[in-house]
Motif scaffolding. Sequence first.
Motif, PDB file in Angstrom:
ATOM      1  N   LEU A 145       0.829  -1.216   0.000  1.00 36.49           N
ATOM      2  CA  LEU A 145       0.000   0.000   0.000  1.00 36.49           C
ATOM      3  C   LEU A 145       0.862   1.264   0.000  1.00 36.49           C
ATOM      4  CD1 LEU A 145      -2.884  -0.677   2.536  1.00 36.49           C
ATOM      5  CD2 LEU A 145      -3.096   0.040   0.142  1.00 36.49           C
ATOM      6  N   ALA A 146       2.009   1.192   0.700  1.00 35.02           N
ATOM      7  CA  ALA A 146       2.900   2.355   0.794  1.00 35.02           C
ATOM      8  C   ALA A 146       3.809   2.468  -0.435  1.00 35.02           C
ATOM      9  CB  ALA A 146       3.733   2.265   2.075  1.00 35.02           C
ATOM     10  N   GLY A 147       3.726   1.511  -1.336  1.00 37.21           N
ATOM     11  CA  GLY A 147       4.475   1.614  -2.600  1.00 37.21           C
ATOM     12  C   GLY A 147       5.942   1.233  -2.502  1.00 37.21           C
ATOM     13  N   LEU A 148       6.314   0.382  -1.547  1.00 37.90           N
ATOM     14  CA  LEU A 148       7.736   0.049  -1.407  1.00 37.90           C
ATOM     15  C   LEU A 148       8.283  -0.782  -2.572  1.00 37.90           C
ATOM     16  CD1 LEU A 148       7.156   0.960   1.648  1.00 37.90           C
ATOM     17  CD2 LEU A 148       9.266  -0.261   2.098  1.00 37.90           C
ATOM     18  N   HIS A 149       7.375  -1.233  -3.431  1.00 34.40           N
ATOM     19  CA  HIS A 149       7.805  -2.015  -4.602  1.00 34.40           C
ATOM     20  C   HIS A 149       7.991  -1.130  -5.830  1.00 34.40           C
ATOM     21  CE1 HIS A 149       3.522  -1.525  -4.740  1.00 34.40           C
ATOM     22  NE2 HIS A 149       3.445  -2.016  -5.969  1.00 34.40           N
ATOM     23  N   GLU A 150       7.771   0.191  -5.659  1.00 35.61           N
ATOM     24  CA  GLU A 150       7.801   1.077  -6.831  1.00 35.61           C
ATOM     25  C   GLU A 150       8.926   2.105  -6.758  1.00 35.61           C
ATOM     26  OE1 GLU A 150       3.049   1.140  -7.894  1.00 35.61           O
ATOM     27  OE2 GLU A 150       3.862   2.590  -6.461  1.00 35.61           O
ATOM     28  N   PHE A 151       9.624   2.272  -7.849  1.00 37.87           N
ATOM     29  CA  PHE A 151      10.754   3.207  -7.901  1.00 37.87           C
ATOM     30  C   PHE A 151      10.324   4.639  -7.572  1.00 37.87           C
ATOM     31  CE2 PHE A 151      13.706   5.934 -10.387  1.00 37.87           C
ATOM     32  CZ  PHE A 151      14.862   5.628  -9.676  1.00 37.87           C
ATOM     33  N   SER A 152       9.126   5.023  -8.010  1.00 33.83           N
ATOM     34  CA  SER A 152       8.685   6.415  -7.812  1.00 33.83           C
ATOM     35  C   SER A 152       8.610   6.775  -6.324  1.00 33.83           C
ATOM     36  CB  SER A 152       7.330   6.648  -8.482  1.00 33.83           C
ATOM     37  OG  SER A 152       6.389   5.714  -7.973  1.00 33.83           O
ATOM     38  N   THR A 153       8.352   5.795  -5.458  1.00 36.09           N
ATOM     39  CA  THR A 153       8.301   6.048  -4.010  1.00 36.09           C
ATOM     40  C   THR A 153       9.676   6.519  -3.523  1.00 36.09           C
ATOM     41  OG1 THR A 153       6.671   4.311  -3.824  1.00 36.09           O
ATOM     42  CG2 THR A 153       7.794   4.913  -1.782  1.00 36.09           C
ATOM     43  N   TYR A 154      10.707   5.921  -4.047  1.00 36.19           N
ATOM     44  CA  TYR A 154      12.078   6.261  -3.626  1.00 36.19           C
ATOM     45  C   TYR A 154      12.497   7.612  -4.218  1.00 36.19           C
ATOM     46  CZ  TYR A 154      11.742   1.538  -2.013  1.00 36.19           C
ATOM     47  OH  TYR A 154      11.305   0.410  -1.354  1.00 36.19           O
ATOM     48  N   GLU A 155      11.999   7.918  -5.400  1.00 36.21           N
ATOM     49  CA  GLU A 155      12.293   9.249  -5.983  1.00 36.21           C
ATOM     50  C   GLU A 155      11.665  10.345  -5.114  1.00 36.21           C
ATOM     51  OE1 GLU A 155      12.665   9.015 -10.728  1.00 36.21           O
ATOM     52  OE2 GLU A 155      10.729   8.348  -9.952  1.00 36.21           O
ATOM     53  N   ARG A 156      10.467  10.091  -4.615  1.00 34.70           N
ATOM     54  CA  ARG A 156       9.813  11.084  -3.738  1.00 34.70           C
ATOM     55  C   ARG A 156      10.588  11.221  -2.428  1.00 34.70           C
ATOM     56  NH1 ARG A 156       5.218   8.798  -5.805  1.00 34.70           N
ATOM     57  NH2 ARG A 156       4.855   7.464  -4.003  1.00 34.70           N
ATOM     58  N   PHE A 157      11.083  10.082  -1.919  1.00 31.68           N
ATOM     59  CA  PHE A 157      11.900  10.091  -0.696  1.00 31.68           C
ATOM     60  C   PHE A 157      13.134  10.986  -0.917  1.00 31.68           C
ATOM     61  CE2 PHE A 157      15.643   7.850   1.248  1.00 31.68           C
ATOM     62  CZ  PHE A 157      15.393   8.144   2.579  1.00 31.68           C
ATOM     63  N   ALA A 158      13.775  10.858  -2.068  1.00 36.78           N
ATOM     64  CA  ALA A 158      14.987  11.646  -2.354  1.00 36.78           C
ATOM     65  C   ALA A 158      14.674  13.141  -2.310  1.00 36.78           C
ATOM     66  CB  ALA A 158      15.552  11.241  -3.714  1.00 36.78           C
ATOM     67  N   GLN A 159      13.496  13.509  -2.782  1.00 40.12           N
ATOM     68  CA  GLN A 159      13.116  14.939  -2.744  1.00 40.12           C
ATOM     69  C   GLN A 159      12.954  15.400  -1.296  1.00 40.12           C
ATOM     70  OE1 GLN A 159       9.554  14.947  -5.122  1.00 40.12           O
ATOM     71  NE2 GLN A 159      10.701  14.627  -7.016  1.00 40.12           N
ATOM     72  N   LYS A 160      12.382  14.523  -0.458  1.00 40.75           N
ATOM     73  CA  LYS A 160      12.193  14.879   0.956  1.00 40.75           C
ATOM     74  C   LYS A 160      13.541  15.006   1.669  1.00 40.75           C
ATOM     75  CE  LYS A 160       8.576  12.755   3.116  1.00 40.75           C
ATOM     76  NZ  LYS A 160       7.756  11.560   3.388  1.00 40.75           N
ATOM     77  N   VAL A 161      14.500  14.177   1.281  1.00 36.64           N
ATOM     78  CA  VAL A 161      15.834  14.219   1.896  1.00 36.64           C
ATOM     79  C   VAL A 161      16.495  15.570   1.612  1.00 36.64           C
ATOM     80  CG1 VAL A 161      18.155  13.204   1.812  1.00 36.64           C
ATOM     81  CG2 VAL A 161      16.149  11.700   1.827  1.00 36.64           C
ATOM     82  N   GLU A 162      16.360  16.028   0.394  1.00 33.97           N
ATOM     83  CA  GLU A 162      16.972  17.307   0.038  1.00 33.97           C
ATOM     84  C   GLU A 162      16.352  18.450   0.836  1.00 33.97           C
ATOM     85  OE1 GLU A 162      17.568  17.328  -4.198  1.00 33.97           O
ATOM     86  OE2 GLU A 162      18.083  19.469  -4.041  1.00 33.97           O
ATOM     87  N   LYS A 163      15.041  18.370   0.999  1.00 37.49           N
ATOM     88  CA  LYS A 163      14.313  19.383   1.771  1.00 37.49           C
ATOM     89  C   LYS A 163      14.777  19.343   3.236  1.00 37.49           C
ATOM     90  CE  LYS A 163      10.347  21.890   1.980  1.00 37.49           C
ATOM     91  NZ  LYS A 163      10.361  23.123   1.373  1.00 37.49           N
ATOM     92  N   SER A 164      14.975  18.119   3.747  1.00 36.55           N
ATOM     93  CA  SER A 164      15.401  17.942   5.130  1.00 36.55           C
ATOM     94  C   SER A 164      16.748  18.636   5.370  1.00 36.55           C
ATOM     95  CB  SER A 164      15.494  16.439   5.437  1.00 36.55           C
ATOM     96  OG  SER A 164      16.022  16.225   6.704  1.00 36.55           O
ATOM     97  N   LYS A 165      17.635  18.509   4.399  1.00 39.07           N
ATOM     98  CA  LYS A 165      18.959  19.140   4.515  1.00 39.07           C
ATOM     99  C   LYS A 165      18.825  20.666   4.617  1.00 39.07           C
ATOM    100  CE  LYS A 165      22.964  19.739   1.435  1.00 39.07           C
ATOM    101  NZ  LYS A 165      23.664  19.101   0.318  1.00 39.07           N
ATOM    102  N   THR A 166      18.020  21.256   3.739  1.00 40.05           N
ATOM    103  CA  THR A 166      17.857  22.713   3.745  1.00 40.05           C
ATOM    104  C   THR A 166      17.275  23.170   5.080  1.00 40.05           C
ATOM    105  OG1 THR A 166      17.310  22.458   1.423  1.00 40.05           O
ATOM    106  CG2 THR A 166      16.863  24.614   2.392  1.00 40.05           C
ATOM    107  N   LEU A 167      16.255  22.441   5.562  1.00 37.60           N
ATOM    108  CA  LEU A 167      15.603  22.840   6.814  1.00 37.60           C
ATOM    109  C   LEU A 167      16.544  22.700   8.006  1.00 37.60           C
ATOM    110  CD1 LEU A 167      12.038  21.267   6.390  1.00 37.60           C
ATOM    111  CD2 LEU A 167      12.646  23.687   6.353  1.00 37.60           C
ATOM    112  N   LEU A 168      17.304  21.604   8.044  1.00 36.64           N
ATOM    113  CA  LEU A 168      18.194  21.389   9.196  1.00 36.64           C
ATOM    114  C   LEU A 168      19.281  22.458   9.233  1.00 36.64           C
ATOM    115  CD1 LEU A 168      18.999  19.706  11.653  1.00 36.64           C
ATOM    116  CD2 LEU A 168      20.411  18.306  10.148  1.00 36.64           C
ATOM    117  N   ARG A 169      19.860  22.746   8.092  1.00 36.24           N
ATOM    118  CA  ARG A 169      20.899  23.795   8.059  1.00 36.24           C
ATOM    119  C   ARG A 169      20.291  25.127   8.520  1.00 36.24           C
ATOM    120  NH1 ARG A 169      26.084  23.556   6.246  1.00 36.24           N
ATOM    121  NH2 ARG A 169      25.958  25.806   6.485  1.00 36.24           N
ATOM    122  N   GLY A 170      19.091  25.385   8.058  1.00 32.95           N
ATOM    123  CA  GLY A 170      18.410  26.631   8.433  1.00 32.95           C
ATOM    124  C   GLY A 170      18.245  26.723   9.946  1.00 32.95           C
TER     125      GLY A 170
END
Length: 385
Positions: free
Chosen positions: A257-282
């Motif tokens: 249901l959470a899409g762990l079998h789909e590549f697009s789920t991991y691409e979305r995760f990568a976008q969240k990781v980048e956002k996390s970096k900007t917020l933490l540095r801020g």
Amino acid sequence: MMKKFLDLGRQPIANAYLTKEDFANEFFYNLEVGFDEETKLVSLINQIKPEKMFVDDYPYHSSSSSTMKNHFKEAAQTIKTIFGNDVRVLEIGSNDGVFLKNFDKNKAVAVEPCKNFAQMTNEMGYRTYDEFWTESLAEKICGENGSFDVVYSANCLCHMPSVFDAYKAIFKVLKSGGTLISECPSMFSVLKNTAYDQLYNEHPHLLSLTSTNNLLKEAGFSMINSTDLECHGGSYRVFAGKGNYFAQIDGLDKEKLAGLHEFSTYERFAQKVEKSKTLLRGILEGVGGKTISYGATAKSSTVFNYCGIDSSLISYIVDTTKEKQGKFSPGVHIPIISREEANFDDVSHIFLGAWNYLKEIREKEKTFNGNFITHVPFPNILPSA
Ligand code: TYD
């Protein structure tokens, strides 16, 4: 085929703490992460040889937190309750013996390639093989000890270059009705918490139940059951038996249901990781005052190196591990000191390098007047308890 979805940049060896003399020769690699379309396994694209990581003065002690001590005691009790007190157990990755010590010395055998720890458990009276886990070692152990009712391995199979080869070797040491019990940080929790810091050289793979199930089947096992665990910020315990049969595993449906079998789920995760970096540095640049970090963890090595956080933002790290104290963190070289050396009177913020032990740390640091900062599940200044 492996498809890349994340690049965490130039990273050092996460558990290699340094003296100043070591700085010039520090080893770096590029931490890129990919998804295998066939097995659904998430893996590092550039993997480091185990011999370079699991060295004879490896500093990570599994019993460095009371949370994990209790966890391993409970795990041993669960095994005895299910399989009886006479159960014969092989532990793969026994570290400092925190799990083993709950069994009789003649009932448990261990494998631990880090010689400092293997020596420790051999001296405690548990037969310990100080080698990497391979099929030939499995055959040798079987020849010398017979086969086992249970193989237990916690936070270890995801450290191995091939999880599939590890399962095949386990197949050899288990009795025909035997059970594999394996615990590892869960990819589901990593996605849920944007806990990209579980990605470092010692985790060449991050397993989901989905990928675990695929690899187990391929190696001749069937998953019998799985349980979610709180440890390491979200792990699972998988029970698997030899042979081919059906069991209803709810966690597999949840992951689908959470899409762990789909590549697009991991691409979305990568976008969240980048956002996390900007917020933490801020947050770290904005808070002012003095910020330090709690726990010289492998996880925080990924965060600090990916986000470019050095001693200009984190003055020092406190850690209870003797082998880490007096040294510098990998890559960004933040000094590590003991809790006793640190004076928190002038500390306004503590970054949770060991965010997975928040409860234990809050309990210990009741007198701390400032605020904790975490990046999990999103960068945030926590309200005082
Ligand atoms: P852990 O999350 O297990 O580390 P890793 O990311 O490397 O797997 O954290 C263990 C480290 O945190 C270990 O170096 C000890 C340190 N620690 C403290 O210094 N004080 C504490 O109160 C706790 C709970 C951990």
